[in-house]
Design a protein around this motif. Sequence first.
Motif, PDB file in Angstrom:
ATOM      1  N   TYR A 204       1.009  -1.087   0.000  1.00  5.70           N
ATOM      2  CA  TYR A 204      -0.102  -0.071   0.070  1.00  5.70           C
ATOM      3  C   TYR A 204       0.849   1.423  -0.022  1.00  5.70           C
ATOM      4  O   TYR A 204       0.622   2.124  -0.869  1.00  5.70           O
ATOM      5  CB  TYR A 204      -0.946   0.069   1.130  1.00  5.70           C
ATOM      6  CG  TYR A 204      -1.822   0.938   0.980  1.00  5.70           C
ATOM      7  CD1 TYR A 204      -3.449   0.619   0.889  1.00  5.70           C
ATOM      8  CD2 TYR A 204      -1.804   2.162   1.800  1.00  5.70           C
ATOM      9  CE1 TYR A 204      -4.332   1.576   0.890  1.00  5.70           C
ATOM     10  CE2 TYR A 204      -2.714   3.095   1.483  1.00  5.70           C
ATOM     11  CZ  TYR A 204      -4.136   2.898   1.274  1.00  5.70           C
ATOM     12  OH  TYR A 204      -4.919   3.766   1.083  1.00  5.70           O
ATOM     13  N   VAL A 205       1.779   1.353   0.787  1.00  5.84           N
ATOM     14  CA  VAL A 205       2.820   2.369   0.978  1.00  5.84           C
ATOM     15  C   VAL A 205       3.383   2.644  -0.288  1.00  5.84           C
ATOM     16  O   VAL A 205       3.676   3.724  -0.892  1.00  5.84           O
ATOM     17  CB  VAL A 205       3.856   2.170   2.018  1.00  5.84           C
ATOM     18  CG1 VAL A 205       4.872   3.244   1.937  1.00  5.84           C
ATOM     19  CG2 VAL A 205       3.185   2.276   3.160  1.00  5.84           C
ATOM     20  N   LEU A 206       3.983   1.622  -1.188  1.00  8.80           N
ATOM     21  CA  LEU A 206       4.568   1.520  -2.171  1.00  8.80           C
ATOM     22  C   LEU A 206       4.089   1.979  -3.425  1.00  8.80           C
ATOM     23  O   LEU A 206       4.616   2.810  -4.060  1.00  8.80           O
ATOM     24  CB  LEU A 206       5.376   0.114  -2.706  1.00  8.80           C
ATOM     25  CG  LEU A 206       6.322  -0.128  -1.635  1.00  8.80           C
ATOM     26  CD1 LEU A 206       6.976  -1.729  -1.947  1.00  8.80           C
ATOM     27  CD2 LEU A 206       7.573   0.864  -1.593  1.00  8.80           C
ATOM     28  N   LEU A 207       2.708   1.409  -3.489  1.00  8.68           N
ATOM     29  CA  LEU A 207       1.706   1.628  -4.416  1.00  8.68           C
ATOM     30  C   LEU A 207       0.921   2.987  -4.512  1.00  8.68           C
ATOM     31  O   LEU A 207       0.660   3.607  -5.700  1.00  8.68           O
ATOM     32  CB  LEU A 207       0.935   0.562  -4.905  1.00  8.68           C
ATOM     33  CG  LEU A 207       1.658  -0.760  -5.399  1.00  8.68           C
ATOM     34  CD1 LEU A 207       0.582  -2.119  -5.301  1.00  8.68           C
ATOM     35  CD2 LEU A 207       2.415  -0.756  -6.566  1.00  8.68           C
ATOM     36  N   PHE A 208       0.499   3.200  -3.303  1.00  9.91           N
ATOM     37  CA  PHE A 208      -0.492   4.270  -3.261  1.00  9.91           C
ATOM     38  C   PHE A 208      -0.210   5.365  -2.004  1.00  9.91           C
ATOM     39  O   PHE A 208      -0.746   5.684  -0.968  1.00  9.91           O
ATOM     40  CB  PHE A 208      -1.982   3.777  -2.764  1.00  9.91           C
ATOM     41  CG  PHE A 208      -2.361   2.758  -3.773  1.00  9.91           C
ATOM     42  CD1 PHE A 208      -2.792   2.935  -5.076  1.00  9.91           C
ATOM     43  CD2 PHE A 208      -2.408   1.401  -3.255  1.00  9.91           C
ATOM     44  CE1 PHE A 208      -2.985   1.882  -5.890  1.00  9.91           C
ATOM     45  CE2 PHE A 208      -2.866   0.484  -4.053  1.00  9.91           C
ATOM     46  CZ  PHE A 208      -3.153   0.725  -5.349  1.00  9.91           C
TER      47      PHE A 208
END
Length: 431
Positions: A204-208
């Motif tokens: 989640y942190v990497l993608l959004f």
Amino acid sequence: MHRIFNSLTIFSSVQWLFFIFANTVVVPISLGSIFQLPTETIAMMLRSSLILTGVACILQGWIGHRYPLMEGHSGLLWGVMLNLGISASALGMSFEQIGGGIATGILLAGVVTVFIAVFNLIEYVQKIFSPMVTSVYLFLLTFQLIFIFFQGMLKVSDDGSLNVPVSLLSVSIVILVSLLKIKGNAVIGNFSILIGIVVGWVLYVLLFPQFIEQPVSTGFAISLFPLGQPNLQYGIVAVAFFAGVLNLSNTIASIRAAASLFKEEADNSQYRKSFFLTGLFAFVSPVFGLVPYTPFTSSIGFLQSTRIFHKDPFFIGGGMLVLIGLIPPFGDFLSTMPVTIGNAVLFVAYLQLFGTAYNSLNGTVLNSFTVFRVAGPVLLGVCLLNISPEILSSVPILLQPFLSNGLIMGVVLSILMESCINWEKIGQREV
């Protein structure tokens, strides 16, 4: 000492920590938002919630019912309190009047709960909340939680549309955790919940990164009775009191389900001590504006998913939650956990609760007559869970929190049917 600090116990403790935290953090924040409290007050409620939840878990597992069951904010009372807060303007009352009436009702329910424990009236409570009523409660709790977590794992944009990429990540985490549980070896399956949270959070942190939540500061400001000072708004008091007493059904169901899982029969002292602690925490909860506590029946699903039944990780996880509440930076960090990921993992964990509900029927044979014993309360409750509260707007406002709550109405109907109908006699009729 080695047993307490081996690697499996440490990972199990962290897994318990995430499970308890994910089930706790949203409750005080949502309640403070509905009652339009200032940010610093909501932060105080969150910090108090973390500390009290950790302490309640440890005390119940140690001297209460003595099972590794999360002691958390009652979902039943949470729904009632949110409903009353939303209805403040329709009732012609201020938030302080509503909150004060709720506090009085909860305090009175706490008195009754302690009274039941002290004078050993557990037998009478168990007669009211019979095994069939417990089964109905478990089925409805399963449906209610699954609805909540399914909606929570989907990301809805401000315009009401579905954010497909974020929602697909949640679905992927559901599939991952399910496969780890079903296909993985014993160790991986036991830690599927923890793996799902960590992998989902990182992705989640990497993608959004644009959707990362700002931390909710858990500073040290203290405000007593933040929802409102206790008062005698009789209608509100009655609603909160009734819901508080009905909350005892959750304690009965949780202890019965845990005893069944551990292949034993809970004795009277376990119910009695658990009731006593629940009553004591009912006195403390409104002081800090919190939803009263109850053993989480949904912990059974977590235990069945992880297959880790000893209590050391549970106690350590509860202790870690207390430390997080006492050390603000830790709470600030965990409050950034993506809500959609937390809900996706809990969705899988609580699928196990359906099996608990089914098994609680204990092989009860249902024919075309006795099927009403289960189907009537359960399906009525499911119907009410799926209708819009606005449909009941013409109903007297103080009845709306009850009639719009499928869990309450299903359990009440089941209690009435079990009390008024001789099901054994009906079961002997020819089909």
